[in-house]
Scaffold this motif. Sequence first.
Motif, mmCIF file in Angstrom:
data_model
loop_
_atom_site.group_PDB
_atom_site.id
_atom_site.type_symbol
_atom_site.label_atom_id
_atom_site.label_comp_id
_atom_site.label_asym_id
_atom_site.label_seq_id
_atom_site.Cartn_x
_atom_site.Cartn_y
_atom_site.Cartn_z
ATOM 1 N N UNK A 1 0.833 -1.215 0.000
ATOM 2 C CA UNK A 1 0.000 0.000 0.000
ATOM 3 C C UNK A 1 0.866 1.262 0.000
ATOM 4 N N UNK A 2 1.945 1.236 0.778
ATOM 5 C CA UNK A 2 2.829 2.401 0.882
ATOM 6 C C UNK A 2 3.520 2.681 -0.447
ATOM 7 N N UNK A 3 4.030 1.624 -1.115
ATOM 8 C CA UNK A 3 4.687 1.815 -2.412
ATOM 9 C C UNK A 3 3.668 2.338 -3.435
ATOM 10 N N UNK A 4 2.452 1.775 -3.422
ATOM 11 C CA UNK A 4 1.406 2.205 -4.360
ATOM 12 C C UNK A 4 1.070 3.681 -4.178
ATOM 13 N N UNK A 5 1.174 4.170 -2.935
ATOM 14 C CA UNK A 5 0.853 5.575 -2.632
ATOM 15 C C UNK A 5 2.092 6.453 -2.502
ATOM 16 N N UNK A 6 3.278 5.904 -2.915
ATOM 17 C CA UNK A 6 4.551 6.637 -2.926
ATOM 18 C C UNK A 6 4.991 7.123 -1.545
ATOM 19 N N UNK A 7 4.581 6.412 -0.493
ATOM 20 C CA UNK A 7 5.054 6.770 0.851
ATOM 21 C C UNK A 7 6.200 5.829 1.222
ATOM 22 N N UNK A 8 7.419 6.241 0.840
ATOM 23 C CA UNK A 8 8.557 5.330 0.969
ATOM 24 C C UNK A 8 9.060 5.196 2.407
ATOM 25 N N UNK A 9 8.744 6.168 3.270
ATOM 26 C CA UNK A 9 9.143 6.060 4.680
ATOM 27 C C UNK A 9 8.412 4.892 5.333
ATOM 28 N N UNK A 10 7.077 4.841 5.093
ATOM 29 C CA UNK A 10 6.275 3.727 5.630
ATOM 30 C C UNK A 10 6.685 2.416 4.971
ATOM 31 N N UNK A 11 6.940 2.457 3.659
ATOM 32 C CA UNK A 11 7.335 1.246 2.927
ATOM 33 C C UNK A 11 8.601 0.646 3.536
ATOM 34 N N UNK A 12 9.574 1.526 3.881
ATOM 35 C CA UNK A 12 10.836 1.063 4.453
ATOM 36 C C UNK A 12 10.599 0.321 5.778
ATOM 37 N N UNK A 13 9.733 0.892 6.639
ATOM 38 C CA UNK A 13 9.413 0.266 7.944
ATOM 39 C C UNK A 13 8.761 -1.100 7.714
ATOM 40 N N UNK A 14 7.785 -1.137 6.785
ATOM 41 C CA UNK A 14 7.021 -2.369 6.538
ATOM 42 C C UNK A 14 7.897 -3.467 5.935
ATOM 43 N N UNK A 15 8.744 -3.107 4.950
ATOM 44 C CA UNK A 15 9.635 -4.108 4.345
ATOM 45 C C UNK A 15 10.639 -4.648 5.360
ATOM 46 N N UNK A 16 11.114 -3.776 6.232
ATOM 47 C CA UNK A 16 12.042 -4.228 7.277
ATOM 48 C C UNK A 16 11.360 -5.250 8.186
ATOM 49 N N UNK A 17 10.065 -5.017 8.486
ATOM 50 C CA UNK A 17 9.310 -5.905 9.390
ATOM 51 C C UNK A 17 9.116 -7.301 8.805
ATOM 52 N N UNK A 18 9.118 -7.407 7.455
ATOM 53 C CA UNK A 18 8.948 -8.748 6.853
ATOM 54 C C UNK A 18 10.286 -9.293 6.333
ATOM 55 N N UNK A 19 11.384 -8.640 6.740
ATOM 56 C CA UNK A 19 12.713 -9.178 6.448
ATOM 57 C C UNK A 19 13.171 -9.020 5.019
ATOM 58 N N UNK A 20 12.574 -8.092 4.257
ATOM 59 C CA UNK A 20 12.986 -7.862 2.862
ATOM 60 C C UNK A 20 14.103 -6.809 2.843
ATOM 61 N N UNK A 21 15.304 -7.217 3.276
ATOM 62 C CA UNK A 21 16.404 -6.277 3.497
ATOM 63 C C UNK A 21 16.876 -5.622 2.202
ATOM 64 N N UNK A 22 16.946 -6.401 1.095
ATOM 65 C CA UNK A 22 17.404 -5.818 -0.170
ATOM 66 C C UNK A 22 16.477 -4.690 -0.626
ATOM 67 N N UNK A 23 15.176 -4.841 -0.342
ATOM 68 C CA UNK A 23 14.214 -3.803 -0.736
ATOM 69 C C UNK A 23 14.339 -2.573 0.159
ATOM 70 N N UNK A 24 14.654 -2.810 1.424
ATOM 71 C CA UNK A 24 14.888 -1.687 2.352
ATOM 72 C C UNK A 24 16.083 -0.867 1.857
ATOM 73 N N UNK A 25 17.126 -1.564 1.440
ATOM 74 C CA UNK A 25 18.327 -0.872 0.940
ATOM 75 C C UNK A 25 18.016 -0.080 -0.335
ATOM 76 N N UNK A 26 17.215 -0.664 -1.213
ATOM 77 C CA UNK A 26 16.849 0.031 -2.462
ATOM 78 C C UNK A 26 16.050 1.295 -2.146
ATOM 79 N N UNK A 27 15.080 1.167 -1.195
ATOM 80 C CA UNK A 27 14.261 2.327 -0.808
ATOM 81 C C UNK A 27 15.157 3.426 -0.230
ATOM 82 N N UNK A 28 16.155 3.029 0.569
ATOM 83 C CA UNK A 28 17.103 4.003 1.127
ATOM 84 C C UNK A 28 17.863 4.730 0.028
ATOM 85 N N UNK A 29 18.248 3.964 -1.007
ATOM 86 C CA UNK A 29 18.987 4.589 -2.118
ATOM 87 C C UNK A 29 18.092 5.580 -2.877
#
Length: 717
Positions: A563-591
Amino acid sequence: MRLKISLLKEPKHQELVSCVGWTTAEELYSCSDDHQIVKWNLLTSETSQIVKLPDDIYPIDLHWFPKSLGIKKQTQAESFVLTSSDGTPVYSVVWGPDSEKVLYTAGKQLIIKPLQPNAKVLQWKAHDGIILKVDWNSVNDLILSAGEDCKYKVWDSYGRPLYNSQPHEHPITSVAWAPDGELFAVGSFHTLRLCDKTGWSYALEKPNTGSIFNIAWSIDGTQIAGACGNGHVVFAHVVEQRWEWKNFQVTLTKRRAMQVRNVLNDAVDLLEFRDRVIKASLNYAHLVVSTSLQCYVFSTKNWNTPLIFDLKEGTVSLILQAERHFLLVDGGGIYLYSYEGRFISSPKFPGMRTDILNAQTVSLSNDTIAIKDKADEKIIFLFEASTGKPLGDGKLLSHKNEILEIALDQKGLTNDRKIAFIDKNRDLYITSVKRFGKEEQIIKLGTMVHTLAWSDTCNILCGLQDTRFTVWYYPNTVYVDRDILPKTLYERDASEFSKNPHIVSFVGNQVTIRRADGSLIHISISPYPGILHEYVSSSKWEDGVRLCRFVKEQTMWACLAAMAVANRDMTTAEIAYAAIGEIDKVQYINSIKDLPSKESKMAHILMFSGNIQEAEMVLLQAGLVYQAIQININLYNWERALELAVKYKTHVDTVLAYRQKFLETFGKQETNKRYLQYAEGLQIDWEKIKAKIEMEITKEREQSSSSQSSKHIGLKH
């Protein structure tokens, strides 16, 4: 639901009645082995002899032409065809729904014969005794058969068995579909049965009739006439139909009366109508009732003052409701009304046949009407609800296979409206109803799906798959990050629902499923995904994160990430991806966060969701040509990277350098003719290339900061 039987004290025929046929909802003709044709007037209860047939003619079947479909002042049918016995073994024959095939009996076999020359004939053994009667419904495309083996059966149009009854005491002598294909009637010795289209029985009546040799439904589908072996004609009205929504139960108690019960406080209201009730629907806090001449709209808040308006045509065959309005379908057209009774629109398309539409082939939302085409079953017509005009640029939704069932989601913005559908392979797909220019993606959500429904309160989809009940908490995940779709599902074993269950409704977080035996099962799904949908639709991202932390479920975090990615809220997306262990995606969002301009950030968010072309377009429109070239290099889209460099006359050497580096890594030589052409005589200078790239990034950063400062100046003014 049951049948209310009417039978005269004395029969009007001296011999067995072989066939009956309605001309209007109040007039019927019957034929008998006594060679009489008798007319019945149900309003006055009078009968009169019309014709005496020659002694050597024994009537078998009767059909009136024309069929009166959706005509308010129902015109009398003026001619009929009568068949009589001549020793042939064909006991029953019917037209196929498209009038291009006929279905007939031959002993224990059923045969579907297309009228086109050289077309393949379909034949199968259907019963263990002689088949006495068949019927084929044009709305649901299902076949009924009745045999001397004391069974009745339901088949699809490919001859596949869908229902097989238990053996009765006596041969089944008649079967007949209701016009809308939702019910059918079965006749046997002293027996009249009312069944659901899936085969299970609503009611069993035992009138003193002898065998019932022929059954005819009235045009409006509210009553049945049966031709009886003892000279009687039996009449039966369908009563005690029931509709439920939340805490309300509505029951049709008589032909012109309903009872409403509020199960919370046991309050009872009685609703009375001037004419007989034909169709009703209860949903979205409104009861919509169509009688033979009028439409009544009741609010569940006030049962005493319905809104009443006259119908444009006659017999309503389907009522569909959405939150803001409802749809009436009759033989003359499709009409959309507001709950205040205001006519809104009437969508049309070439060759539209409204008499064969049902709840699986029409869908309604607050802004869209979708209709599956019968002439080409791979096509869905999409209309704007407010105008009745084709949606977008008028492009049809076209699929590779025939479509069986369609359903629009009910919530959210018009631009995000989605439609889910099941095709003939039982695959479930989802796509956007927006049809502007570019072809919208049709994406597969699941396989072996037999029935589906959207929630009425948020865009959650449920379906019955082969052995599983599945809930897609956020189906849009397929557009955002398909990898995490399995993490956004809820699944449970569906074996308890037995064979061929059907989803009746999905209200709030309650799913109602009807089993093959007719019993209802209610399933409660987690309320939390629905609450998360509400938070996100109101942009309450912090509340969404708090809810996920409280629930502590991977499913919720996965939904929030998408939902966060669909609505371009990358701060929330980063928190949510971290919670499900998708570390590579967290790093991409940070970049992405470190990128110099909002256009670059937007492009990389689009790339994250797999929308490469859109990402490239965003960059090119912002004049960020190098960045557009670089995303293609990063994705190894070498052809496109060179094409852009040549077109915009910049960074050709950059593309060639990265290509050369790529080939060297794998120890390969260049074979691409275009690359060989542009590499000729060009010296790769990495220092120069890196300096150019650095300059591009500096320029982008400066452009971004100058546009930001000009915004601030504008705000100060």
